[in-house]
Design an enzyme around this catalytic site. Structure first.
Site, PDB file in Angstrom:
ATOM      1  N   ASP A 190       0.860  -1.370   0.007  1.00 51.39           N
ATOM      2  CA  ASP A 190      -0.174  -0.120   0.187  1.00 51.39           C
ATOM      3  C   ASP A 190       0.684   1.269  -0.058  1.00 51.39           C
ATOM      4  O   ASP A 190       0.170   2.490  -0.226  1.00 51.39           O
ATOM      5  CB  ASP A 190      -0.840  -0.064   1.133  1.00 51.39           C
ATOM      6  CG  ASP A 190      -0.246   0.068   2.523  1.00 51.39           C
ATOM      7  OD1 ASP A 190      -0.914  -0.840   3.366  1.00 51.39           O
ATOM      8  OD2 ASP A 190       0.871   0.404   2.718  1.00 51.39           O
TER       9      ASP A 190
ATOM     10  N   HIS B 182       6.908  -7.839  -1.015  1.00 53.44           N
ATOM     11  CA  HIS B 182       5.670  -8.482  -1.858  1.00 53.44           C
ATOM     12  C   HIS B 182       5.188  -7.481  -2.865  1.00 53.44           C
ATOM     13  O   HIS B 182       4.111  -7.487  -3.555  1.00 53.44           O
ATOM     14  CB  HIS B 182       4.422  -8.843  -0.969  1.00 53.44           C
ATOM     15  CG  HIS B 182       4.601  -9.891  -0.090  1.00 53.44           C
ATOM     16  ND1 HIS B 182       3.893  -9.995   1.002  1.00 53.44           N
ATOM     17  CD2 HIS B 182       5.446 -10.881  -0.172  1.00 53.44           C
ATOM     18  CE1 HIS B 182       4.225 -11.273   1.566  1.00 53.44           C
ATOM     19  NE2 HIS B 182       5.210 -11.542   0.874  1.00 53.44           N
TER      20      HIS B 182
ATOM     21  N   CYS C 178       2.930  -3.961 -17.438  1.00 53.62           N
ATOM     22  CA  CYS C 178       2.600  -4.803 -18.540  1.00 53.62           C
ATOM     23  C   CYS C 178       3.286  -6.059 -18.676  1.00 53.62           C
ATOM     24  O   CYS C 178       4.373  -6.209 -18.563  1.00 53.62           O
ATOM     25  CB  CYS C 178       2.982  -4.100 -19.983  1.00 53.62           C
ATOM     26  SG  CYS C 178       2.590  -4.907 -21.260  1.00 53.62           S
TER      27      CYS C 178
ATOM     28  N   CYS D 254       5.622  -5.938 -22.300  1.00 59.67           N
ATOM     29  CA  CYS D 254       6.870  -5.286 -22.369  1.00 59.67           C
ATOM     30  C   CYS D 254       7.274  -4.824 -21.229  1.00 59.67           C
ATOM     31  O   CYS D 254       8.181  -4.066 -20.989  1.00 59.67           O
ATOM     32  CB  CYS D 254       6.227  -4.038 -23.368  1.00 59.67           C
ATOM     33  SG  CYS D 254       5.242  -2.659 -22.935  1.00 59.67           S
TER      34      CYS D 254
ATOM     35  N   CYS E 292      -1.887  -2.027 -21.863  1.00 63.67           N
ATOM     36  CA  CYS E 292      -0.703  -1.202 -22.183  1.00 63.67           C
ATOM     37  C   CYS E 292      -0.783  -0.580 -23.443  1.00 63.67           C
ATOM     38  O   CYS E 292      -1.771  -1.222 -24.338  1.00 63.67           O
ATOM     39  CB  CYS E 292       0.574  -2.014 -22.008  1.00 63.67           C
ATOM     40  SG  CYS E 292       1.990  -1.240 -22.279  1.00 63.67           S
TER      41      CYS E 292
ATOM     42  N   CYS F 166       1.176  -1.166 -25.681  1.00 64.50           N
ATOM     43  CA  CYS F 166       1.414  -2.289 -26.740  1.00 64.50           C
ATOM     44  C   CYS F 166       0.500  -3.370 -26.962  1.00 64.50           C
ATOM     45  O   CYS F 166       0.659  -4.290 -27.502  1.00 64.50           O
ATOM     46  CB  CYS F 166       3.010  -2.829 -26.197  1.00 64.50           C
ATOM     47  SG  CYS F 166       2.529  -4.199 -24.622  1.00 64.50           S
TER      48      CYS F 166
ATOM     49  N   GLY G 133       1.979  -6.337  13.202  1.00 67.40           N
ATOM     50  CA  GLY G 133       0.805  -6.548  12.493  1.00 67.40           C
ATOM     51  C   GLY G 133       1.026  -7.656  11.568  1.00 67.40           C
ATOM     52  O   GLY G 133       0.498  -7.467  10.298  1.00 67.40           O
TER      53      GLY G 133
ATOM     54  N   SER H  49       0.523 -12.069  10.946  1.00 65.22           N
ATOM     55  CA  SER H  49       0.382 -13.140  11.427  1.00 65.22           C
ATOM     56  C   SER H  49       1.233 -14.141  11.263  1.00 65.22           C
ATOM     57  O   SER H  49       1.483 -15.418  11.686  1.00 65.22           O
ATOM     58  CB  SER H  49      -0.977 -13.663  10.640  1.00 65.22           C
ATOM     59  OG  SER H  49      -0.609 -13.943   9.294  1.00 65.22           O
TER      60      SER H  49
HETATM   61  N1  APR Z   1      -2.301  -3.573  14.963  1.00 68.36           N
HETATM   62  C1  APR Z   1      -1.424  -4.565  14.975  1.00 68.36           C
HETATM   63  N2  APR Z   1      -1.758  -5.827  14.594  1.00 68.36           N
HETATM   64  C2  APR Z   1      -2.878  -5.764  13.946  1.00 68.36           C
HETATM   65  C3  APR Z   1      -4.068  -5.092  13.977  1.00 68.36           C
HETATM   66  C4  APR Z   1      -3.567  -3.552  14.550  1.00 68.36           C
HETATM   67  N3  APR Z   1      -4.485  -2.701  14.356  1.00 68.36           N
HETATM   68  N4  APR Z   1      -5.236  -5.387  13.508  1.00 68.36           N
HETATM   69  C5  APR Z   1      -4.792  -6.612  12.994  1.00 68.36           C
HETATM   70  N5  APR Z   1      -3.237  -7.083  13.533  1.00 68.36           N
HETATM   71  C6  APR Z   1      -2.822  -8.465  13.321  1.00 68.36           C
HETATM   72  C7  APR Z   1      -3.715  -9.706  13.176  1.00 68.36           C
HETATM   73  O1  APR Z   1      -4.004 -10.008  14.794  1.00 68.36           O
HETATM   74  C8  APR Z   1      -2.828 -10.575  12.467  1.00 68.36           C
HETATM   75  O2  APR Z   1      -1.766 -11.289  13.199  1.00 68.36           O
HETATM   76  O3  APR Z   1      -2.166  -8.337  11.803  1.00 68.36           O
HETATM   77  C9  APR Z   1      -2.095  -9.663  11.427  1.00 68.36           C
HETATM   78  C10 APR Z   1      -2.787  -9.634  10.053  1.00 68.36           C
HETATM   79  O4  APR Z   1      -2.195 -10.930   9.343  1.00 68.36           O
HETATM   80  P1  APR Z   1      -2.810 -11.131   8.059  1.00 68.36           P
HETATM   81  O5  APR Z   1      -3.900 -10.666   7.638  1.00 68.36           O
HETATM   82  O6  APR Z   1      -2.365 -12.635   7.475  1.00 68.36           O
HETATM   83  O7  APR Z   1      -1.542 -10.436   7.156  1.00 68.36           O
HETATM   84  P2  APR Z   1       0.124 -10.538   6.861  1.00 68.36           P
HETATM   85  O8  APR Z   1       0.669 -11.344   8.166  1.00 68.36           O
HETATM   86  O9  APR Z   1       0.638  -9.194   6.368  1.00 68.36           O
HETATM   87  O10 APR Z   1      -0.148 -11.514   5.503  1.00 68.36           O
HETATM   88  C11 APR Z   1       0.933 -11.787   4.846  1.00 68.36           C
HETATM   89  O11 APR Z   1      -0.434 -13.041   3.120  1.00 68.36           O
HETATM   90  O12 APR Z   1      -2.148 -12.885   1.934  1.00 68.36           O
HETATM   91  C12 APR Z   1      -0.972 -12.636   1.913  1.00 68.36           C
HETATM   92  O13 APR Z   1       0.425 -11.196   0.298  1.00 68.36           O
HETATM   93  C13 APR Z   1      -0.464 -11.441   1.522  1.00 68.36           C
HETATM   94  O14 APR Z   1       1.181 -10.007   2.533  1.00 68.36           O
HETATM   95  C14 APR Z   1       0.339 -10.611   2.878  1.00 68.36           C
HETATM   96  C15 APR Z   1       0.865 -11.991   3.509  1.00 68.36           C
END
Ligand code: APR
Length: 293
Positions: free
Chosen positions: A138, A153, A161, A164, A182, A184, A221, A223
């Protein structure tokens, strides 16, 4: 451990200060615990020379961008293999554009950094943090002011494209015709990494380098279930760094790799850590000679 202490503590408190008798009873143990961890994180940051951060979708939820997993996660609504895998895009680019890309574009085009992003930018301005390794596409870390952001990521700020490789700024892409093309004639795709694709080599190489070289990694933030991004805290830990997690929920890193987890929202926690850090080390005293590669 905490729940035993809480009940024990609370029952003593209730006996000493029946709530009616001492209205503003000072302590909520979670708060006490959180305060301690905030202080600890600030002390660890003050003592650290090379700090880096790994971030995930959780840091952008407070900017209105949904996470992928958990409550309200994108993958609760869509099957990622159906709309976020390169094979799905190759098979039916219009379907992926209509479902995922259009939705992401509407959200990312208007999203702005929140206190979580701004907190990491402040740590950079204080000379504490140099590089942010983000799984997010983002662009909000750069918008918040971080100058060295590894987009592990890729990014949604650009479309590329398929024929190209010409790039277009996503904001400029006319999505009245799907999939957009694109000049092209090639089909445009997000300059982000779909499932089934490799991580950009330079991003992977630099991230491994920085993870093995830092002495403190903030993990905010994520998982921590998607590889190889989730490997970075493990590399940091194996190289002797402290790993501090910020997440309202536990992850596979908690108690295994991370030294401690601060269970809270990134915005609030980062605000409190920065405030504590400024208290214990006023900005001027914080500048440490940069040795990071
Ligand atoms: N502040 C901190 N952590 C937060 C908040 C917050 N306000 N809100 C949610 N979370 C935590 C959740 O508890 C969870 O553990 O953020 C985590 C989000 O986890 P995912 O949605 O699995 O995101 P992420 O770990 O970035 O996923 C990894 O998976 O789907 C692919 O390419 C995608 O980059 C992504 C990758």
């Amino acid at each position: 451990m905490v729940s035993f202490f809480k009940t024990k503590y609370e029952s003593i408190l209730n006996r000493i200060f029946p709530s009616g008798f001492y209205p503003t009873r000072p302590f909520n143990l979670n708060e006490v615990h959180m305060d301690d961890l905030i202080k600890k994180a600030a002390e660890d940051l003050a003592a650290a020379g090379k700090v880096t951060a790994l971030t995930g979708a959780g840091i952008s939820t407070e900017s209105g961008i949904p996470p992928f997993r958990g409550k309200g996660g994108l993958w609760e609504r869509f099957d990622p293999m159906e709309i976020a895998h390169i094979d799905a895009f190759m098979k039916d680019p219009a379907k992926v554009w209509n479902i995922l890309v259009k939705e992401m574009k509407a959200i990312v085009d208007t999203a702005t950094p929140n206190d979580g992003h701004k907190g990491l930018a402040k740590l950079e301005a204080m000379g504490k943090l140099k590089t942010v390794i983000t799984q997010n596409i983002d662009g909000l870390h750069q918008a918040a002011g971080n100058t060295d952001v590894i987009e592990f990521h890729g990014t949604f700020a650009w479309q590329r494209c398929m024929d190209c490789s010409r790039k277009y700024e996503t904001r400029e892409v006319d999505i009245s015709k799907i999939p957009p093309l694109c000049i092209c004639g090639g089909i445009l795709r997000p300059d982000a990494v779909f499932f089934g694709e490799m991580i950009p080599q330079d991003a992977l190489w630099r991230s491994r380098q920085i993870a093995s070289d830092c002495d403190l990694m903030l993990v905010v933030g994520t998982s921590a279930v998607v590889q190889p991004a989730a490997l970075m805290p493990v590399i940091a830990k194996e190289s002797g760094a402290k790993v501090v997690e910020i997440n309202p929920e536990r992850t596979p890193l908690t108690d295994e790799i991370s030294d401690y987890l601060i269970m809270g929202e990134a915005g609030d926690v980062m605000n409190r850590i920065v405030a504590e850090l400024e208290k214990i080390s006023p900005p001027a005293a914080l500048e440490t000679p940069r040795t990071q590669s």
